[in-house]
Design a protein around this motif. Structure first.
Motif, PDB file in Angstrom:
ATOM      1  N   PHE A 189       0.816  -1.214   0.000  1.00 16.72           N
ATOM      2  CA  PHE A 189       0.000   0.000   0.000  1.00 16.72           C
ATOM      3  C   PHE A 189       0.851   1.266   0.000  1.00 16.72           C
ATOM      4  O   PHE A 189       0.307   2.360   0.109  1.00 16.72           O
ATOM      5  N   GLY A 190       2.162   1.113  -0.122  1.00 16.20           N
ATOM      6  CA  GLY A 190       3.042   2.281  -0.061  1.00 16.20           C
ATOM      7  C   GLY A 190       2.875   3.236  -1.224  1.00 16.20           C
ATOM      8  O   GLY A 190       3.110   4.435  -1.083  1.00 16.20           O
ATOM      9  N   SER A 191       2.449   2.727  -2.397  1.00 19.87           N
ATOM     10  CA  SER A 191       2.281   3.603  -3.569  1.00 19.87           C
ATOM     11  C   SER A 191       0.887   4.221  -3.646  1.00 19.87           C
ATOM     12  O   SER A 191       0.663   5.143  -4.426  1.00 19.87           O
ATOM     13  N   GLY A 192      -0.063   3.686  -2.859  1.00 20.92           N
ATOM     14  CA  GLY A 192      -1.438   4.215  -2.898  1.00 20.92           C
ATOM     15  C   GLY A 192      -2.302   3.596  -3.977  1.00 20.92           C
ATOM     16  O   GLY A 192      -3.520   3.850  -4.019  1.00 20.92           O
ATOM     17  N   TYR A 193      -1.713   2.785  -4.848  1.00 22.86           N
ATOM     18  CA  TYR A 193      -2.494   2.232  -5.964  1.00 22.86           C
ATOM     19  C   TYR A 193      -3.543   1.231  -5.465  1.00 22.86           C
ATOM     20  O   TYR A 193      -4.722   1.288  -5.873  1.00 22.86           O
ATOM     21  N   LEU A 194      -3.156   0.323  -4.566  1.00 19.19           N
ATOM     22  CA  LEU A 194      -4.117  -0.654  -4.042  1.00 19.19           C
ATOM     23  C   LEU A 194      -5.150   0.007  -3.142  1.00 19.19           C
ATOM     24  O   LEU A 194      -6.292  -0.490  -3.038  1.00 19.19           O
ATOM     25  N   LEU A 195      -4.795   1.115  -2.504  1.00 16.82           N
ATOM     26  CA  LEU A 195      -5.801   1.869  -1.745  1.00 16.82           C
ATOM     27  C   LEU A 195      -6.872   2.421  -2.683  1.00 16.82           C
ATOM     28  O   LEU A 195      -8.077   2.414  -2.356  1.00 16.82           O
ATOM     29  N   GLY A 196      -6.446   2.909  -3.850  1.00 15.05           N
ATOM     30  CA  GLY A 196      -7.418   3.383  -4.847  1.00 15.05           C
ATOM     31  C   GLY A 196      -8.300   2.257  -5.344  1.00 15.05           C
ATOM     32  O   GLY A 196      -9.525   2.442  -5.545  1.00 15.05           O
ATOM     33  N   GLU A 197      -7.713   1.071  -5.540  1.00 16.07           N
ATOM     34  CA  GLU A 197      -8.521  -0.080  -5.960  1.00 16.07           C
ATOM     35  C   GLU A 197      -9.540  -0.452  -4.889  1.00 16.07           C
ATOM     36  O   GLU A 197     -10.705  -0.772  -5.197  1.00 16.07           O
ATOM     37  N   LEU A 198      -9.096  -0.389  -3.623  1.00 19.85           N
ATOM     38  CA  LEU A 198     -10.002  -0.701  -2.518  1.00 19.85           C
ATOM     39  C   LEU A 198     -11.165   0.295  -2.477  1.00 19.85           C
ATOM     40  O   LEU A 198     -12.343  -0.105  -2.357  1.00 19.85           O
ATOM     41  N   MET A 199     -10.875   1.565  -2.584  1.00 20.57           N
ATOM     42  CA  MET A 199     -11.928   2.582  -2.552  1.00 20.57           C
ATOM     43  C   MET A 199     -12.840   2.457  -3.774  1.00 20.57           C
ATOM     44  O   MET A 199     -14.061   2.699  -3.695  1.00 20.57           O
ATOM     45  N   ASN A 200     -12.299   2.049  -4.916  1.00 20.60           N
ATOM     46  CA  ASN A 200     -13.093   1.879  -6.128  1.00 20.60           C
ATOM     47  C   ASN A 200     -14.074   0.717  -5.982  1.00 20.60           C
ATOM     48  O   ASN A 200     -15.216   0.783  -6.463  1.00 20.60           O
ATOM     49  N   LYS A 201     -13.647  -0.359  -5.295  1.00 20.43           N
ATOM     50  CA  LYS A 201     -14.528  -1.504  -5.089  1.00 20.43           C
ATOM     51  C   LYS A 201     -15.704  -1.137  -4.183  1.00 20.43           C
ATOM     52  O   LYS A 201     -16.780  -1.764  -4.268  1.00 20.43           O
ATOM     53  N   GLY A 227     -17.088   1.848  -4.348  1.00 19.66           N
ATOM     54  CA  GLY A 227     -17.816   2.892  -5.044  1.00 19.66           C
ATOM     55  C   GLY A 227     -17.438   4.301  -4.629  1.00 19.66           C
ATOM     56  O   GLY A 227     -18.232   5.230  -4.798  1.00 19.66           O
ATOM     57  N   LEU A 228     -16.232   4.465  -4.123  1.00 21.51           N
ATOM     58  CA  LEU A 228     -15.808   5.785  -3.641  1.00 21.51           C
ATOM     59  C   LEU A 228     -14.661   6.385  -4.472  1.00 21.51           C
ATOM     60  O   LEU A 228     -14.193   7.467  -4.144  1.00 21.51           O
ATOM     61  N   GLN A 229     -14.238   5.692  -5.501  1.00 16.70           N
ATOM     62  CA  GLN A 229     -13.084   6.187  -6.276  1.00 16.70           C
ATOM     63  C   GLN A 229     -13.396   6.007  -7.756  1.00 16.70           C
ATOM     64  O   GLN A 229     -12.942   5.065  -8.415  1.00 16.70           O
ATOM     65  N   GLU A 230     -14.183   6.922  -8.292  1.00 11.34           N
ATOM     66  CA  GLU A 230     -14.592   6.815  -9.686  1.00 11.34           C
ATOM     67  C   GLU A 230     -13.443   7.093 -10.649  1.00 11.34           C
ATOM     68  O   GLU A 230     -13.515   6.674 -11.815  1.00 11.34           O
ATOM     69  N   ASP A 231     -12.426   7.803 -10.200  1.00 15.73           N
ATOM     70  CA  ASP A 231     -11.300   8.128 -11.090  1.00 15.73           C
ATOM     71  C   ASP A 231     -10.137   7.143 -10.923  1.00 15.73           C
ATOM     72  O   ASP A 231      -8.976   7.488 -11.155  1.00 15.73           O
ATOM     73  N   PHE A 232     -10.452   5.915 -10.561  1.00 17.21           N
ATOM     74  CA  PHE A 232      -9.375   4.936 -10.325  1.00 17.21           C
ATOM     75  C   PHE A 232      -8.546   4.686 -11.582  1.00 17.21           C
ATOM     76  O   PHE A 232      -7.379   4.336 -11.509  1.00 17.21           O
ATOM     77  N   THR A 233      -9.167   4.884 -12.751  1.00 19.76           N
ATOM     78  CA  THR A 233      -8.414   4.670 -13.991  1.00 19.76           C
ATOM     79  C   THR A 233      -7.270   5.683 -14.143  1.00 19.76           C
ATOM     80  O   THR A 233      -6.357   5.459 -14.954  1.00 19.76           O
ATOM     81  N   SER A 234      -7.331   6.770 -13.400  1.00 19.82           N
ATOM     82  CA  SER A 234      -6.260   7.775 -13.470  1.00 19.82           C
ATOM     83  C   SER A 234      -5.140   7.504 -12.472  1.00 19.82           C
ATOM     84  O   SER A 234      -4.164   8.273 -12.407  1.00 19.82           O
ATOM     85  N   THR A 254       8.026   8.730  -7.220  1.00 15.66           N
ATOM     86  CA  THR A 254       7.427   9.778  -6.394  1.00 15.66           C
ATOM     87  C   THR A 254       6.235  10.421  -7.079  1.00 15.66           C
ATOM     88  O   THR A 254       5.203  10.701  -6.433  1.00 15.66           O
ATOM     89  N   ASP A 255       6.337  10.679  -8.384  1.00 14.25           N
ATOM     90  CA  ASP A 255       5.224  11.315  -9.101  1.00 14.25           C
ATOM     91  C   ASP A 255       3.971  10.440  -9.062  1.00 14.25           C
ATOM     92  O   ASP A 255       2.845  10.944  -8.881  1.00 14.25           O
ATOM     93  N   ALA A 256       4.161   9.124  -9.220  1.00 13.81           N
ATOM     94  CA  ALA A 256       3.013   8.211  -9.177  1.00 13.81           C
ATOM     95  C   ALA A 256       2.380   8.203  -7.790  1.00 13.81           C
ATOM     96  O   ALA A 256       1.140   8.227  -7.650  1.00 13.81           O
ATOM     97  N   LYS A 257       3.188   8.198  -6.754  1.00 20.15           N
ATOM     98  CA  LYS A 257       2.651   8.193  -5.389  1.00 20.15           C
ATOM     99  C   LYS A 257       1.897   9.479  -5.086  1.00 20.15           C
ATOM    100  O   LYS A 257       0.811   9.449  -4.487  1.00 20.15           O
ATOM    101  N   LEU A 258       2.464  10.629  -5.472  1.00 14.47           N
ATOM    102  CA  LEU A 258       1.790  11.907  -5.234  1.00 14.47           C
ATOM    103  C   LEU A 258       0.449  11.969  -5.966  1.00 14.47           C
ATOM    104  O   LEU A 258      -0.548  12.484  -5.431  1.00 14.47           O
ATOM    105  N   ASN A 259       0.418  11.475  -7.183  1.00 21.61           N
ATOM    106  CA  ASN A 259      -0.838  11.456  -7.950  1.00 21.61           C
ATOM    107  C   ASN A 259      -1.888  10.603  -7.252  1.00 21.61           C
ATOM    108  O   ASN A 259      -3.060  11.006  -7.109  1.00 21.61           O
ATOM    109  N   ASN A 260      -1.485   9.414  -6.787  1.00 23.09           N
ATOM    110  CA  ASN A 260      -2.449   8.494  -6.171  1.00 23.09           C
ATOM    111  C   ASN A 260      -2.984   9.032  -4.844  1.00 23.09           C
ATOM    112  O   ASN A 260      -4.204   9.026  -4.604  1.00 23.09           O
ATOM    113  N   PHE A 261      -2.078   9.501  -3.998  1.00 27.08           N
ATOM    114  CA  PHE A 261      -2.541   9.961  -2.674  1.00 27.08           C
ATOM    115  C   PHE A 261      -3.294  11.290  -2.761  1.00 27.08           C
ATOM    116  O   PHE A 261      -4.131  11.585  -1.909  1.00 27.08           O
ATOM    117  N   SER A 262      -3.015  12.092  -3.789  1.00 26.90           N
ATOM    118  CA  SER A 262      -3.805  13.315  -3.983  1.00 26.90           C
ATOM    119  C   SER A 262      -5.244  12.977  -4.356  1.00 26.90           C
ATOM    120  O   SER A 262      -6.201  13.654  -3.935  1.00 26.90           O
TER     121      SER A 262
END
Length: 305
Positions: free
Chosen positions: A37-49, A51-58, A65-73
Motif C-alpha cells: 500500500f506504499g504507492s497508494g495504488y491498491l488503496l485506490g482499488e479498494l476505494m473503487n470496489k 464505489g468511492l473512487q470513480e477516477d481509479f483509472t487515473s 514519487t510522481d506516481a505516489k503523489l498522484n495516487n494519494f492526492s
C-alpha cells in the motif's frame, strides 16, 4: 512486546479481509503489507470496489514519487468522505512504509467501510449529508493537504536528479579509491623493484670482491716462474745503468779537472803580471832605498819560478 503482537494480529485480520472479502488484484500477506500500500495504488482499488473512487483509472501503478503523489492526492477526497484521519504526515509515513502506519490507516478504513456498508450509503448520499459550510472548509483543507504533500515529497524529476548526483558522487569516490589503490600498488611495485636491483648490485659487488681476493691469494701463493729471457733483460738493464753511472762519473771528473786547470792558469797569469810590474819599477829606480822590499819581491819571483 504486547503492542507488536497486537499489531501483527490486526495485520493478519486485515489481510484476511482484503484477500477473502475485497479480492484485490494482488494477494496481501503480513510480509508485504506495508510495501503493497506504499504507492497508494491498491488503496485506490479498494476505494473503487466500495464505489468511492470513480477516477481509479487515473491512478498510477508505478512506485516513483510522481506516481505516489498522484495516487494519494486523488485518495484524499474519498478518505475525507469516510471521515478517516488523513493528512500529509500520515501519507508520508505510508509512502515511507513506516512500521504500523499502514496497519493503522487500513484499520480505520476497515471500520469506516464496514459502517458504510451497514448504512448502505453511496458516495453521493454521503456528499449530500454534509453542509455547504463544512464542504467549503474541507475543500480548503484538501488544497492545503495537496500543497503540503508536494512540499514534503519533491517531484520525481528532482528525485531522479538527486539520485543521479548521488550515484555520480559514489562512482567518483569509487574511481578515486581505485586510482589511489592503483597508484599505491605502482609505488609499492617500484619500491620492490628498486630494492631488488639494489640487492642484485650488492650481491654482484660481493662476488667481484670475493673473486679479486681469490685471485690475489692465488698470485701471492704461487708466483709466476722467471724465464731466461726475463733474467737476460734484467741483467742488460743493470749493466746499462752501471755504464751510465760510470760515464757520468768520468764526465764529472774531467769537467772538474778542466775547471781546476783554468783557475790555476788564471792565477799564474795574474801573479806573473804583478812581478813584471815590480821589476820594471826597480829598473827605473823607483825602488831607491827599499832594498828589503826588492829582496822580498825577488824571493817571491824565485818562488813563483
Amino acid at each position: 512486546h504486547y503492542f507488536i503482537q497486537s499489531n501483527l494480529r490486526m495485520t493478519e485480520i486485515l489481510c484476511k479481509w482484503l484477500n477473502e472479502d475485497v479480492h484485490l488484484q494482488e494477494r496481501i500477506n503480513p510480509s508485504n503489507f506495508a510495501s503493497a500500500f506504499g504507492s497508494g495504488y491498491l488503496l485506490g482499488e479498494l476505494m473503487n470496489k466500495y464505489g468511492l473512487q470513480e477516477d481509479f483509472t487515473s491512478f498510477s501503478p508505478g512506485s516513483n514519487t510522481d506516481a505516489k503523489l498522484n495516487n494519494f492526492s486523488r485518495l484524499e477526497p474519498s478518505l475525507r468522505l469516510l471521515q478517516v484521519p488523513f493528512n500529509s504526515n500520515i501519507v508520508a509515513d505510508v509512502m515511507r512504509e513506516k512500521p504500523g502506519a499502514v496497519t493503522s490507516l487500513m484499520y480505520q478504513l476497515f471500520i469506516a467501510l464496514n459502517r458504510k456498508e451497514q448504512q448502505n450509503l453511496t458516495s453521493h448520499a454521503m456528499e449530500a449529508m454534509k453542509s455547504s459550510q463544512k464542504m467549503t472548509l474541507e475543500t480548503a483543507n484538501a488544497e492545503f493537504y495537496q500543497n503540503r504533500l508536494r512540499q514534503q515529497f519533491p517531484r520525481q524529476v528532482q528525485v531522479d536528479i538527486e539520485e543521479l548526483v548521488k550515484n555520480f558522487d559514489k562512482k567518483r569516490l569509487e574511481n578515486l579509491d581505485m586510482a589511489l589503490n592503483a597508484q599505491k600498488a605502482e609505488e609499492q611495485a617500484s619500491l620492490q623493484l628498486m630494492q631488488s636491483l639494489r640487492q642484485q648490485k650488492m650481491e654482484r659487488s660481493r662476488q667481484l670482491n670475493h673473486e679479486q681476493r681469490e685471485m690475489i691469494d692465488k698470485l701471492g701463493s704461487s708466483p709466476k716462474p722467471r724465464t731466461k729471457v726475463f733474467d737476460q733483460k734484467v741483467k742488460e738493464s743493470q749493466e746499462l745503468k752501471r755504464a751510465q753511472i760510470s760515464n757520468k762519473i768520468v764526465k764529472d771528473t774531467m769537467r772538474g779537472l778542466d775547471d781546476f786547470e783554468s783557475k790555476q792558469n788564471t792565477t799564474a797569469t795574474a801573479r806573473s803580471g804583478a812581478v813584471m810590474n815590480d821589476f820594471s819599477s826597480y829598473i827605473r829606480g823607483e825602488g831607491g832605498s827599499n832594498d828589503k822590499q826588492i829582496t822580498a819581491k825577488d824571493n817571491r819571483v824565485t818562488v813563483m819560478r
